[in-house]
Design an enzyme around this catalytic site. Structure first.
Site, PDB file in Angstrom:
ATOM      1  N   HIS A 117     -48.171-109.399 -34.172  1.00 45.39           N
ATOM      2  CA  HIS A 117     -47.059-109.142 -33.257  1.00 45.39           C
ATOM      3  C   HIS A 117     -47.181-108.425 -32.001  1.00 45.39           C
ATOM      4  CE1 HIS A 117     -43.178-110.351 -34.984  1.00 45.39           C
ATOM      5  NE2 HIS A 117     -43.275-109.672 -36.247  1.00 45.39           N
ATOM      6  N   MET A 166     -43.301-103.138 -40.324  1.00 43.85           N
ATOM      7  CA  MET A 166     -42.714-103.176 -39.330  1.00 43.85           C
ATOM      8  C   MET A 166     -43.929-102.900 -38.042  1.00 43.85           C
ATOM      9  SD  MET A 166     -40.128-103.485 -37.147  1.00 43.85           S
ATOM     10  CE  MET A 166     -40.326-103.617 -35.470  1.00 43.85           C
ATOM     11  N   GLU A 167     -43.949-103.658 -36.904  1.00 41.99           N
ATOM     12  CA  GLU A 167     -44.891-103.923 -36.114  1.00 41.99           C
ATOM     13  C   GLU A 167     -45.017-102.795 -34.742  1.00 41.99           C
ATOM     14  OE1 GLU A 167     -42.314-106.019 -36.358  1.00 41.99           O
ATOM     15  OE2 GLU A 167     -41.832-106.929 -34.371  1.00 41.99           O
ATOM     16  N   GLY A 179     -40.511-105.443 -45.649  1.00 45.89           N
ATOM     17  CA  GLY A 179     -41.951-105.434 -45.808  1.00 45.89           C
ATOM     18  C   GLY A 179     -42.875-104.723 -45.147  1.00 45.89           C
ATOM     19  N   GLU A 216     -36.459-101.309 -35.630  1.00 46.60           N
ATOM     20  CA  GLU A 216     -35.805-102.540 -35.388  1.00 46.60           C
ATOM     21  C   GLU A 216     -34.719-102.705 -36.632  1.00 46.60           C
ATOM     22  OE1 GLU A 216     -38.557-105.646 -35.912  1.00 46.60           O
ATOM     23  OE2 GLU A 216     -37.011-106.989 -35.050  1.00 46.60           O
ATOM     24  N   GLU A 243     -47.924-108.371 -38.973  1.00 40.31           N
ATOM     25  CA  GLU A 243     -47.612-107.119 -38.162  1.00 40.31           C
ATOM     26  C   GLU A 243     -48.635-106.937 -36.927  1.00 40.31           C
ATOM     27  OE1 GLU A 243     -44.890-106.468 -38.731  1.00 40.31           O
ATOM     28  OE2 GLU A 243     -44.648-107.222 -40.981  1.00 40.31           O
TER      29      GLU A 243
END
Ligand code: TRP
Ligand code: ZN
Length: 879
Positions: free
Chosen positions: A305, A267-268, A265, A125, A302
């Site tokens: 998400h 990422m999902e 921080g 992302e 996360e």
């Protein structure tokens, strides 16, 4: 020579992609210097027969074959561009094969496939996948991914990707492979791959329908024990999402990998979240309560998400708040349920005001859903995340909890498996609420923080006045005229004897919830009941809308509110409002060269509020005891003078210290003699935060108490108390601070996450040579320009946390940040752009300081900066 800026991307230009790629097979041959990536996609035309296929692809070492249905594409079909490749004259239904080589070890941008701590990892992302292979790298192209990873078995014994694990085994003596299959169609930004030698912390979760999910957290060798709290947070998040939103997990495994080098921080990525190790690893010795709290909320974020972001994703990046605002709202609700709801609310508001209100008031202001951007990386902002979350909360307040729940369910039902828009999200709520929400959606397209003015107006021939509520929103970049927006205001009234009444009916509340007053138009008027004519009106309780309130309350009124309010936020806010006004007045007095008098009423009110609460709710007491930040007051002072604000705060803290002395002494004594084990729960953390607020006061009187602070530092039994003492000492400086700094380094030199704290606390140090100290830190042997945590611990902490030094009238702070940006930008443009946002307030400072800031920004504009950095510089300078 700087490069020309590319034209911005516009929301109105959105066009669906003319091809579908139902599935893709990716084969990786991992190698640190040269990784081979082979991609085979099944493609179907959905657009016009003449449409070409635009694929993104950048930063490859080399491009190999391009095959259409197994045969090499002809020359006239292939057009290489600056940003990828365009394929022409394609069949309607075909298999496309591409091959590239990439170099993970050369990748310092930390976007795409890169090395961290000697292991492979990815970040896709928003636009990192195009650095891995050719692909339509946009969120509305969703495919099922089948992945084969091959690597050296010793170098990378563990190989991970999204979805469920498939076959794995040896290829030959040195190499092995692993297969991963993700059955859920996803956009490329959710792709992930990790490979290396890890330690792992495992557990499992049984979902609401009885399915067992294997949970693993992969960390550096020797760190597994430190993943226990993250694992516990994960299981609680999974349960909470079932109980609260009815959302169940949908794969056989859920993996988290912790990496030291990361731009954000966490990422999902579907089934394979990748985390900055700062938000995974914690124990009493190395992590503070703040770290535990952040881990809990980011793990939840996360995980959440998976539904709000992954199963339902964004059609295009303008819709980013669709997943981020909603998911922040969900993680805030989770934290409120896990900890103290009122304390959580106050902390969320502090964060919003400190970061988002500041952004909204400066040259980088943009709507929650913007309609243009130059660089997508720069859109991951406090406005999209934090204000985005506030809008969801305000929507819930507006339509009610039941309609909100039905609207969410409709959204999950209707849009599961799709890439969609804010408009689609609002459909379900309109259906559930039974009314049109198009005016509420104006919130998404207008930047700026509305101000609501609350005033009484007399009505001829009536014995009671009316209450007039007027909303206004000033101009922001590119938006001069603003429309009124629906503002749901929680409001109540208190009579002189402290009885809570409904301001319109005059009826006592008797514990019932207040009504929500809805401001739809520019002006809203309410008829006050006769017994409410002189009552205290408390508006925007629980911070029901992200607005500023301007009302006619006097200082006495507000101090009265502090005592009668039952809404914790409103009680805290009343005290903060008095503190803000008082500190600003004092700061102006200081700027004028005079000595301000000590505001006895404020001090007395704070002391009373703290005395009343510190035993029953120390977390709340510590918030009551904390004065508004320099950053928050900075926004309300023209020209802003951080040094004067800091001095005003110091004077007030000194006065509070004198009156709270017995309590402080007792709290320190209790802390020193406490024999209990450290537990990270909210109640224990609350006690420690009150202790921290107390010893912070000890730093108000110069070095008078620094020996005591040093003894607190030495006696600390956990990292929370260690950092509380060290931070307090950093306000003082001098030999005791230096002694603590040295002892800390000797003890923690080997522990990077702990050393980040050591760097950070020094970057905050308030003294005349702060800038020299920061320069020294960047020369330290453990400083690493390639590691974002380390760079941020010094540069971002300095520029965003040490406002007195950063905005120094000499311009040295700006120059220093300019130097940092020139160093970081060639390595990592996303990081340098982030650091540059510290300039967003430059037009608020004195003319002298402004001239220095402008000169630095103009000099940067002439450098060959990355697109990300240049975007911030240009917006900061725009008129
Ligand atoms: N989507 C991520 C989150 O909110 C954050 C994210 C966006 C990110 N871009 C990133 C993380 C780039 C790392 C690098 O949880
Ligand atoms: Zn997110």
């Amino acid at each position: 020579m700087r490069t020309d800026t590319p034209p911005p991307v516009l929301l109105q230009d959105y066009k669906p992609y003319p091809f579908e790629i139902p599935n893709v097979r990716l084969v990786f041959q991992l190698d640190t210097a040269r990784t081979h990536v082979l991609s085979t996609m099944q493609v179907k035309r959905t657009g016009e027969p003449g449409d070409s296929m635009v694929l993104d692809g950048v930063a490859f070492e080399e491009t190999g074959k391009i095959l259409i249905n197994g045969t090499p594409a002809e020359d006239h079909q292939v057009e290489f561009t600056e940003t990828g490749v365009t394929l022409h004259a394609l069949p309607d239904d075909f298999e496309l094969t591409t091959e590239v080589w990439i170099s993970p070890e050369k990748n310092t941008e930390l976007s795409g496939l890169y090395m961290s701590g000697g292991r492979f990892c990815t970040q896709c992302e928003a636009e990192g996948f195009r650095r891995i292979t050719y692909w339509p790298d946009r969120p509305d192209v969703m495919s099922t991914f089948s992945v084969r990873i091959e690597a050296d078995v010793e170098f990378a014994p563990t190989l991970l990707s999204n979805g469920n694990p498939g076959e794995a085994g040896a290829i030959d003596e040195t190499r092995h492979y692993a297969e991963w299959d993700d059955p859920h169609p996803k956009p490329s930004y959710l792709f992930a791959l990790c490979g290396g030698d890890y330690d792992v912390f495992t557990d499992h979760f049984i979902t609401m329908s009885g399915k067992e999910v294997a949970l693993s957290i992969f960390v550096d060798k020797g760190d597994a024990e430190r993943a226990a709290y993250a694992m516990d947070s994960l299981k609680r998040s999974m349960k909470w999402d079932e109980d609260t939103f009815g959302r169940e997990y949908d794969l056989d495994v859920f993996n988290i990998v912790a990496v030291r080098d990361f731009n954000f921080g966490a990422m999902e990525n579907k089934g394979l979240n990748i985390f900055n190790s700062a938000y995974v690893l914690a124990n009493a010795e190395t992590a503070t309560d703040g770290d535990f709290e952040a881990i809990e909320s980011i793990v939840a974020h996360e995980y959440f998400h998976n539904w709000t972001g992954n199963r339902i994703t964004c059609r295009d990046w303008f819709q980013l708040c669709l997943k981020e605002g909603l998911t922040v709202f969900r993680d805030q609700e989770f934290s409120a349920d896990m900890r103290s709801r009122p304390v959580q609310r106050i902390k969320d508001v502090i964060r919003l005001r400190g970061r988002q209100f500041a952004e909204d008031a400066g040259p980088l202001a943009h709507p929650v859903r913007p309609d243009r951007y130059a660089s997508i990386d720069n859109l991951y902002t406090a406005t999209v995340y934090e204000k985005g979350a506030e809008l969801i909360r305000a929507l819930k307040t507006y339509i009610g909890a039941d309609a909100f729940k039905r609207g969410m369910d409709l959204y999950f039902e209707k849009y599961d498996g799709t890439a969609t828009t804010i408009e689609a999200f609002y459909e379900g709520f309109e259906e559930a609420a039974g009314f049109d929400l198009s005016r509420f959606r104006t919130w998404y397209s207008q930047a700026g923080t509305p101000t609501v003015t609350v005033e009484r107006v007399d009505v001829e021939g009536s014995n009671a006045p009316r209450l007039r509520l007027t909303q206004a929103n000033g101009p922001t970049p590119g938006q001069t005229e603003k429309k009124p927006v629906p503002i749901p205001l929680r409001m109540t009234a208190f009579t002189a004897d402290g009885t809570e009444i409904n301001p319109e009916t005059g009826e006592p509340r008797d514990g019932q919830d207040e009504d929500v007053v809805l401001l739809i138009d520019e002006v809203t008027e309410l008829q006050l009941a006769p017994n409410a004519a002189d009552a205290l009106i408390s508006a925007n309780r629980n911070f029901s809308a992200p607005v500023r309130i301007k009302d006619e309350l006097t200082m006495e009124d507000r101090l009265k509110l502090v005592t009668v309010e039952t809404d914790a936020f409103a009680k805290w806010e009343a005290l903060q409002t008095v503190a803000r006004a008082t500190l600003l007045e004092m700061a102006h007095t200081i700027v004028a060269g005079n000595t301000p008098s000590i505001p006895d009423e404020l001090v007395a009110a704070m002391v009373t509020a703290v005395k009343d609460t510190h035993e029953t709710d120390p977390a709340f007491a510590s918030l009551l005891l904390t004065l508004p930040g320099v950053g928050e007051l900075f926004m309300e002072m023209t020209p802003a003078n951080p040094a004067a604000i800091y001095e005003a705060k110091r004077l007030v803290r000194t006065a509070i210290l004198k009156q709270l002395w017995p309590i402080i002494d007792e709290v320190i004594h209790e802390n020193l003699t406490d024999e209990g084990e450290f537990t990270p729960d909210a109640v224990s953390a609350g006690r420690r935060s009150f202790y921290a607020a107390c010893i912070d006061l000890l730093s108000a009187e110069g070095d008078k108490h620094s020996a005591k602070l040093l003894s607190c530092f030495r006696a600390a039994k956990n990292m929370t108390d260690t950092m509380s003492a060290l931070r307090a000492l950093s306000n003082v400086g001098g030999p005791d601070f230096e002694a603590a700094v040295q002892a800390f380094e000797a003890k923690w030199k080997h522990a990077p996450l702990v050393m980040d704290k050591w760097f950070g606390v020094q970057a905050l140090q308030a003294s005349d040579d702060a800038i020299a100290r920061v320069r020294g830190l960047m020369e330290h042997e453990d400083f690493d320009w390639k590691n974002p945590n380390r760079v941020r611990s010094v540069a971002a902490t300095f520029a965003m946390g040490n406002l007195v030094a950063f905005h120094s009238e000499t311009g040295e702070g700006y120059k220093l940040l300019g130097e940092v940006v020139r160093k970081v930008d060639p390595l990592n443009g996303a990081l340098s752009a982030r650091l540059l946002t510290a300039f967003e307030q430059w037009r608020r400072v004195s003319e002298t300081a402004q001239a220095h800031a402008r000169a630095e920004l103009e000099a940067l504009r002439e450098c060959d900066l990355s697109k990300n950095a240049m975007d911030i510089v240009q917006r900061a300078l725009a008129d």
